[in-house]
Design a protein around this motif. Structure first.
Motif: not given
Length: 268
Positions: A123-124, A137-142, A158-159
């Motif tokens: 999940p982001v 993840l958040l954007p960096d992990g993505l 979660g987007i």
């Protein structure tokens, strides 16, 4: 197998269905989303008998075909079509169909990709369905997982806002998969149009400079704002608190318990 062109792969805003959280009949919501710019829909509804699910697939394909869109069916059974999205747990090898996607959550699962055409990475952000799964993840992990993916990737989980759509595309995803933002919307047409406009704008923009911190962009409104390290996950996600609710995708066996099929919550 011939490599797909970008036009043949999911991109922009991809809608995942869940009739249990939709505020209108599923066909109406999908029609409104298509009118708002959505061209890719993933049919879930795995609890339905095959005959009912197949009939729903026929209905949704008719809606999408008028706009040149494509229906993807979650699971290995294409329901008389030619496009499926598979869970991380299997089957392996993937079936030979026109379009095959796979859910992935870490580098271990990405390493198992063979002939699949695309993946979802999740999940982001924290999600309403899976409040205990993570860390997100958040954007960096993505971005780190996108870099490791052998095929194009969609951001998932979660987007809900235009800012989050933009952040996902800036992280290297070719599109974003959403569920609740459109399924639960009072006006699914407006919700879809807002998100697809953000996706179109982000796609047109120049790539971000390396100095830009993606993790600082579009933190989920459900998040506490606490910074989560962006190390690339190498093992499966595990829940940090007990949770129930329907699943967006079947999880792999890397330590993830199988969530119940309760009808509450968003499958994202």
């Amino acid at each position: 197998m011939r490599s797909k062109t970008s036009a043949e792969l999911p991109a922009g805003v991809v809608l995942l269905t869940d009739r249990r959280v939709a505020r209108r009949p599923l066909g109406e919501v999908v029609a409104a989303a298509v009118a708002g710019g959505v061209r890719w829909v993933v049919l879930r509804e795995k609890d339905l008998p095959r005959a009912e699910r197949a009939a729903l697939a026929v209905e949704l394909r008719a809606i999408l075909s008028e706009a040149g869109g494509t229906l993807i069916v979650a699971g290995p059974d294409p329901l008389d079509g030619d496009a499926v999205h598979l869970p991380a747990a299997g089957p392996y090898p993937p079936p030979r169909l026109g379009l095959v996607g796979r859910s992935c959550h870490d580098t271990v699962e990405l390493a198992r990709i063979s002939t699949e055409d695309y993946v979802t990475l999740s999940p982001v952000y924290p999600t309403r369905t899976k409040p205990g799964y993570g860390p997100p993840l958040l954007p960096d992990g993505l971005a780190a997982l996108v870099e490791r993916s052998p095929v194009p990737a969609l951001a998932l989980g979660g987007i809900e806002t235009p800012e989050q759509v933009s952040a996902g595309l800036r992280a290297g995803a070719t599109g974003v998969a959403v569920l609740g933002a459109i399924m639960r919307a009072d006006d699914p047409h407006e919700a879809a149009a807002t998100l697809t406009e953000a996706a179109d704008k982000a796609t047109r923009q120049e790539s971000v400079t390396p100095s830009t911190s993606l993790s600082a962009v579009a933190v989920s409104p459900m998040s506490t704002g606490r910074r989560v390290p962006a190390a690339v996950p190498t093992t499966g996600l595990r829940p940090t608190v007990p949770t129930q609710g329907s699943s967006l995708t079947a999880r792999s066996g890397h330590g993830r318990p199988q969530p119940s099929t309760a009808t509450t919550g968003e499958a994202q």
